[in-house]
Structures are given as structure tokens and as C-alpha cells.
Enzyme design. Structure first.
Site, PDB file in Angstrom:
ATOM      1  CD  GLU A 234      21.743  39.400  59.010  1.00 22.27           C
ATOM      2  OE1 GLU A 234      22.755  39.465  59.735  1.00 22.27           O
ATOM      3  OE2 GLU A 234      21.456  40.257  58.177  1.00 22.27           O
ATOM      4  CB  CYS A 268      23.169  37.894  66.904  1.00 25.31           C
ATOM      5  SG  CYS A 268      21.983  39.117  66.339  1.00 25.31           S
TER       6      CYS A 268
HETATM    7  P1  NAP Z   1      19.541  27.696  65.558  1.00 26.19           P
HETATM    8  O1  NAP Z   1      19.570  26.509  66.408  1.00 26.19           O
HETATM    9  O2  NAP Z   1      20.454  27.761  64.407  1.00 26.19           O
HETATM   10  O3  NAP Z   1      18.023  27.840  65.063  1.00 26.19           O
HETATM   11  C1  NAP Z   1      17.622  28.876  64.199  1.00 26.19           C
HETATM   12  C2  NAP Z   1      16.591  28.328  63.246  1.00 26.19           C
HETATM   13  O4  NAP Z   1      17.214  27.400  62.366  1.00 26.19           O
HETATM   14  C3  NAP Z   1      15.464  27.559  63.922  1.00 26.19           C
HETATM   15  O5  NAP Z   1      14.277  27.785  63.217  1.00 26.19           O
HETATM   16  C4  NAP Z   1      15.921  26.122  63.788  1.00 26.19           C
HETATM   17  O6  NAP Z   1      14.860  25.209  63.823  1.00 26.19           O
HETATM   18  C5  NAP Z   1      16.564  26.146  62.435  1.00 26.19           C
HETATM   19  N1  NAP Z   1      17.592  25.127  62.222  1.00 26.19           N
HETATM   20  C6  NAP Z   1      18.471  24.631  63.119  1.00 26.19           C
HETATM   21  N2  NAP Z   1      19.301  23.760  62.516  1.00 26.19           N
HETATM   22  C7  NAP Z   1      18.938  23.705  61.221  1.00 26.19           C
HETATM   23  C8  NAP Z   1      19.410  22.978  60.093  1.00 26.19           C
HETATM   24  N3  NAP Z   1      20.443  22.148  60.170  1.00 26.19           N
HETATM   25  N4  NAP Z   1      18.790  23.172  58.911  1.00 26.19           N
HETATM   26  C9  NAP Z   1      17.763  24.018  58.799  1.00 26.19           C
HETATM   27  N5  NAP Z   1      17.266  24.731  59.829  1.00 26.19           N
HETATM   28  C10 NAP Z   1      17.850  24.590  61.027  1.00 26.19           C
HETATM   29  O7  NAP Z   1      19.813  29.019  66.364  1.00 26.19           O
HETATM   30  P2  NAP Z   1      19.125  29.488  67.712  1.00 26.19           P
HETATM   31  O8  NAP Z   1      19.733  28.734  68.821  1.00 26.19           O
HETATM   32  O9  NAP Z   1      17.650  29.487  67.589  1.00 26.19           O
HETATM   33  O10 NAP Z   1      19.571  31.028  67.746  1.00 26.19           O
HETATM   34  C11 NAP Z   1      20.761  31.416  68.295  1.00 26.19           C
HETATM   35  C12 NAP Z   1      21.786  31.764  67.249  1.00 26.19           C
HETATM   36  O11 NAP Z   1      21.246  32.694  66.327  1.00 26.19           O
HETATM   37  C13 NAP Z   1      22.968  32.464  67.860  1.00 26.19           C
HETATM   38  O12 NAP Z   1      24.159  31.991  67.283  1.00 26.19           O
HETATM   39  C14 NAP Z   1      22.745  33.919  67.504  1.00 26.19           C
HETATM   40  O13 NAP Z   1      23.907  34.710  67.511  1.00 26.19           O
HETATM   41  C15 NAP Z   1      22.134  33.792  66.166  1.00 26.19           C
HETATM   42  N6  NAP Z   1      21.403  35.009  65.801  1.00 26.19           N
HETATM   43  C16 NAP Z   1      21.905  35.815  64.828  1.00 26.19           C
HETATM   44  C17 NAP Z   1      21.258  36.991  64.495  1.00 26.19           C
HETATM   45  C18 NAP Z   1      21.794  37.903  63.432  1.00 26.19           C
HETATM   46  O14 NAP Z   1      21.064  38.782  63.005  1.00 26.19           O
HETATM   47  N7  NAP Z   1      23.015  37.741  62.973  1.00 26.19           N
HETATM   48  C19 NAP Z   1      20.102  37.346  65.170  1.00 26.19           C
HETATM   49  C20 NAP Z   1      19.618  36.505  66.165  1.00 26.19           C
HETATM   50  C21 NAP Z   1      20.283  35.327  66.463  1.00 26.19           C
HETATM   51  P3  NAP Z   1      14.500  24.367  65.171  1.00 26.19           P
HETATM   52  O15 NAP Z   1      14.151  25.365  66.207  1.00 26.19           O
HETATM   53  O16 NAP Z   1      13.345  23.544  64.742  1.00 26.19           O
HETATM   54  O17 NAP Z   1      15.719  23.578  65.508  1.00 26.19           O
END
Ligand code: NAP
Length: 465
Positions: A234, A268
Site C-alpha cells: 500500500e 495516502c
Molecule cells: P516510509 O518512509 O516508506 O516508511 C514506512 C515504513 O517503512 C517505516 O516503518 C519505515 O521504517 C520502513 N522503511 C522505510 N524504508 C525502508 C526500506 N528501504 N526497507 C524496509 N523498510 C523501510 O513511509 P512514511 O514516510 O512513513 O509514510 C508515508 C508514505 O506512506 C506516503 O507515501 C504515503 O502515501 C504512504 N502511505 C500509503 C498508504 C496506503 O494505504 N496506500 C497508507 C498510508 C501511507 P523507518 O521508520 O524505520 O524508516
């Protein structure tokens, strides 16, 4: 990123946590795997009783967990309370419906060819240990919408939550434990993103779900692909909000404000690109801009505040860069476009409306994860559909029209996981949630969500038996 609670309204570090080391990670994976058999021996009624108990505890804890979320990631306190209430409702929904959603099916094979079966059963069996990598923006809801169906299906869960919401992550671990789930059924791993690969490659992990950014999703999917493990992704979104000439413009503009700024603009499924028919463009823009300008920005713990800070300092920089790039290339900020005065300690940004955006600007293609809207003028239906689809993302969409033919056209042609007519996108336990294109794949919630982490097994019984 440190694993810490840093209040985004003040920039103050309130609590830091040591990440789990290899020994503790191993202990928790072993517990999760050992709990699979016990989980699978529980019948649906027992699992439902445990999930209902978790819902009741969550209702009792609502004020506590709402404040924790607000302090960790800055959402307005009223929204945090609503998020907790929504989680309890979703738990009750899955407790009530899981047995029916996963009931055995008995398809007939007779109309194609006699397969020789005396009977056939399709059974939804759990996969085992599922790793959930989750984001901070709905720190309770994102986890519950994975955990409730996964646990009801008989899986066990390991949560790797975002590093900036450790207290919410630990609360969830404790909640399922207090509700009575057997040890190891649901646990939090306090680890950074760097530890995900090792956990995912462990043979005891059956599958993974990730909600977050495109780079994170792509990285986890690549590792899971290498290990041939199931994933649900997602990812980001840049949902269109289309207003056609037959729409009730005032209602559309008022809803547009909420659709854009919910969760301080960090959702999102927030509407991010507003595509407006030229006949109603001026009326929409005026009312929408007035609505955005009137919002109260400030301390999210105060009940009357509508917009809190962005959750991360880097997140605010990303938003600033997108707006600055657009303005440098000729866009106009009709409101906002800067940090608010008098709120210097936290990571605040003014609600912003941009016009004159074109494809040369980054914000045209990238997700603006903050209270920033782009408003486009279109001449007709074809242009509206084309612009709605002119994005790498395909999470959801919103369309305002009272014309049935236009509705049919959008329902057919929008490249997204949802089209919400005359309203704003929202998730609901009974409705599938997920995206197309670079917004990811797989579905959460509804029957589709609970079946994602099932081994759909064909049981074929020959006539001799
Ligand atoms: P993020 O930086 O991708 O982090 C999400 C999770 O992934 C965190 O637990 C993060 O850990 C982990 N993570 C980051 N890089 C990783 C990697 N290379 N390998 C494994 N795990 C990794 O995203 P965010 O800034 O928290 O959230 C915002 C994004 O989420 C936006 O793009 C939003 O649109 C999207 N989102 C989508 C949905 C949906 O249902 N489609 C819902 C909500 C949010 P750390 O915190 O330890 O870095």
C-alpha cells in the site's frame, strides 16, 4: 533514523528507545513461529472473543492512545480519538464476519468436465508468520487493518512500525497481549528499516505487508520476490478530486478542504490534485481557497486546532521543496506557500493552494505529503479523465458530478483502486482498499483483505473414497 518519540509540535525529544538486537529479534521470530500452531488450533469463536476484547480495551484506552499518537506524530487530537474509535469498530467487524468470509467453498466442476471428484472443498488456511512494515501517519489504523484480519485468519504478526512512533508500536504489542492472544501471536519488533531485510529473509517468515513510500515498497518487494514470499503493498497516492459543471460546487469545495488536509495533509488517500471544469472553476477556487485559509494551525493537543505540524522535519522540507519548485517554474500560491509565523519550534506548514501548475513541475508528478493542493482548470470530460490519470499513482479518486453518463465514464476509465462519487475517499472495513499503478498491489479490508494472507487450498476427494 533513531527510534524515538520526538514531538513534532515542539521538536523536543521526549523518549528514545534502544533497537532490538539480533538476539531479541531471533527470540521474537521464534515466538511468532511457535505461536502459529496454537493460533491455528483456536476456532473462529475464540479468536473473535479475543478480538472483541482487544476492541473493548482500545475503547477504554482511547484518550491515552490518542494523546500518544498526537505527541508522536502531530495529528489533531480529535482525529486521533476518531482513529482509535475506528480501529475498535474494524476489530468488531472482523470478529463478526471472519468466519463467513473464510468459510469453506464447494465449487462445482461438473459444467466443464467431470473431474472425477466426489466433492471439492476450497479452504482458506493461514500462511503463518506475517511481517508488517508500517508507516506513522495512521499509526494505529494502519496496523489494526492488517492485524485484525491476519489474526482472525489464524496467522501470527510481527510489526516493524515506523521509527518515530515507538510508543504506539509498543502499545499495540501490549493491547493484543492483554486481550488474551497466546504469547507470540502479535509482537512489535523495535527495529529500524535496515533490519527488515534480515527478518524478511528468515525462512520462518511466510509473507509481508508494507504500507509506506514507493522506495520502501519497492525494496521490500524485491527482497520478498527473491525469497518467493507473498507481499501486499500500500504505497503513495496523488488522488484526483474532479469537479464537473453539474456538481454542487459549494459542497464540493467544502469537502475538498477536508479531503486535502485530513491528518495534516499526510494521508495516502487525501485528494491532492483538484481538477475543475472551467464553468465552475472560479466559484470552486474562491470557496476552496477561503476554506483552506480559514483553518486553524497550531498545537494539535488543543481541541480547536485543525492542522498540526508535519510529522517529520524532513517531511516538511520535502513539501517546501515541492512548493518552491512549482513557484520557481511559474505556479502561483493563492494562499500559504510558507511556514506560519509564531510557530517556529515545530514542523508546521501553512495550508497552501497552488494554481498554474504544469507537467514541468515536480509537484505535478510527485506526492505532496502535507497540506498543499494543486488546482487545475479543464475544458471538458476527456481532459478531466486524462489529467486524472496523468500520474504514476492510482490509489483512489473523487469525482463530483450529477451527470450519469459522466459517472459511467469515470467508473470505466479512472486508473485507480477506487472512485468515490460526490464524496471523499475513506476506508471502511467492509470495502476493499488498495491501489493500482505505483500505488501498490493487493487489497486490505473486506473479504479481499483477509484472504490476502491465506493459503487458498483445494481439497479434492475422489469418488472411491
Ligand atoms: P516510509 O518512509 O516508506 O516508511 C514506512 C515504513 O517503512 C517505516 O516503518 C519505515 O521504517 C520502513 N522503511 C522505510 N524504508 C525502508 C526500506 N528501504 N526497507 C524496509 N523498510 C523501510 O513511509 P512514511 O514516510 O512513513 O509514510 C508515508 C508514505 O506512506 C506516503 O507515501 C504515503 O502515501 C504512504 N502511505 C500509503 C498508504 C496506503 O494505504 N496506500 C497508507 C498510508 C501511507 P523507518 O521508520 O524505520 O524508516
Amino acid at each position: 533514523m533513531p527510534i524515538a518519540t520526538i514531538n513534532p509540535a515542539t521538536g523536543e525529544t521526549l523518549k528514545t528507545f534502544e533497537a532490538h538486537g539480533p538476539k531479541e529479534i531471533e527470540r521474537r521470530i521464534a515466538l511468532a513461529r511457535a505461536a502459529v500452531d496454537e493460533q491455528q488450533s483456536l476456532d473462529f469463536d475464540t479468536r473473535a472473543r479475543l478480538l472483541n476484547r482487544a476492541a473493548a480495551l482500545l475503547d477504554e484506552d482511547q484518550e491515552h492512545i490518542a494523546r500518544t499518537m498526537t505527541i508522536e506524530m502531530g495529528k489533531p487530537i480529535a482525529a486521533a480519538r476518531a482513529e482509535a474509535a475506528k480501529c475498535a469498530k474494524a476489530m468488531r467487524w472482523y470478529a463478526r464476519h471472519a468466519a463467513d468470509l473464510l468459510a469453506d467453498e464447494h465449487p462445482s466442476t461438473q459444467d466443464v468436465d467431470d473431474s472425477g471428484a466426489a466433492r471439492v472443498t476450497v479452504r482458506y488456511r493461514p500462511l503463518g508468520v506475517v511481517l508488517a512494515v508500517m508507516p506513522w501517519n495512521f499509526p494505529l489504523w494502519q496496523v489494526v487493518r492488517f492485524a485484525a484480519p491476519a489474526l482472525m485468519a489464524g496467522n501470527t504478526g510481527l510489526l516493524k512500525h515506523a521509527s518515530n512512533v515507538p510508543q504506539t508500536a509498543l502499545y499495540l504489542d501490549d493491547l493484543f497481549h492483554r486481550a488474551g492472544w497466546p504469547r507470540g501471536c502479535f509482537q512489535t519488533l523495535l527495529v529500524g528499516a535496515g533490519a527488515v531485510e534480515g527478518v524478511l529473509r528468515d525462512p520462518r517468515i511466510a509473507a509481508a505487508t508494507l504500507t509506506g513510500s514507493e522506495p520502501a515498497g519497492s525494496s521490500v518487494a524485491a527482497i520478498a520476490g527473491d525469497e518467493v514470499k507473498k507481499t501486499v503493498l500500500e504505497l503513495g497516492g496523488s488522488d484526483p478530486f474532479v469537479v464537473m459543471s453539474s456538481a454542487r460546487v459549494e459542497q464540493a469545495a467544502d469537502t475538498a478542504v477536508t479531503a486535502r488536509v485530513q491528518n495534516n495533509g499526510q494521508s495516502c488517500i487525501a485528494a491532492k490534485r483538484f481538477i475543475v471544469h472551467t464553468d465552475v472553476y472560479d466559484a470552486f477556487l474562491q470557496r476552496f481557497t477561503e476554506g483552506m485559509s480559514r483553518l486553524t494551525v497550531g498545537d494539535p493537543l488543543k481541541d480547536d486546532v485543525q492542522i498540526g505540524p508535519l510529522a517529520l522535519e524532513a517531511g516538511r522540507s520535502d513539501v517546501e521543496e515541492l512548493v518552491d519548485d512549482a513557484v520557481a517554474h511559474g505556479a502561483t500560491a493563492v494562499c500559504g506557500g510558507r511556514r506560519p509565523s509564531g510557530l517556529d519550534r515545530g514542523w508546521f506548514y501553512e495550508p497552501t493552494v497552488l494554481t498554474g501548475v504544469d507537467p514541468s513541475m515536480r509537484i505535478h508528478r510527485e506526492e505532496a505529503f502535507g497540506p498543499v493542493a494543486t488546482v487545475y482548470r479543464v475544458a471538458d470530460l476527456d481532459e478531466a479523465v486524462a489529467l486524472a490519470n496523468d500520474t504514476p499513482f492510482g490509489l483512489s479518486s473523487n469525482v463530483w458530478t450529477r451527470d450519469k453518463d459522466e459517472m459511467a465514464r469515470f467508473a470505466r476509465d479512472i486508473e485507480a483502486g477506487g472512485v468515490f462519487f460526490n464524496g471523499m475517499t475513506a476506508s471502511h472495513p467492509a470495502l476493499p482498499f488498495g491501489g493500482a499503478k505505483r500505488s501498490g498491489y493487493g487489497r486490505e479490508l473486506s473479504a479481499h483483505g483477509i484472504r490476502e494472507f491465506c493459503n487458498i487450498t483445494t481439497l479434492w476427494y475422489g469418488k472411491e473414497q
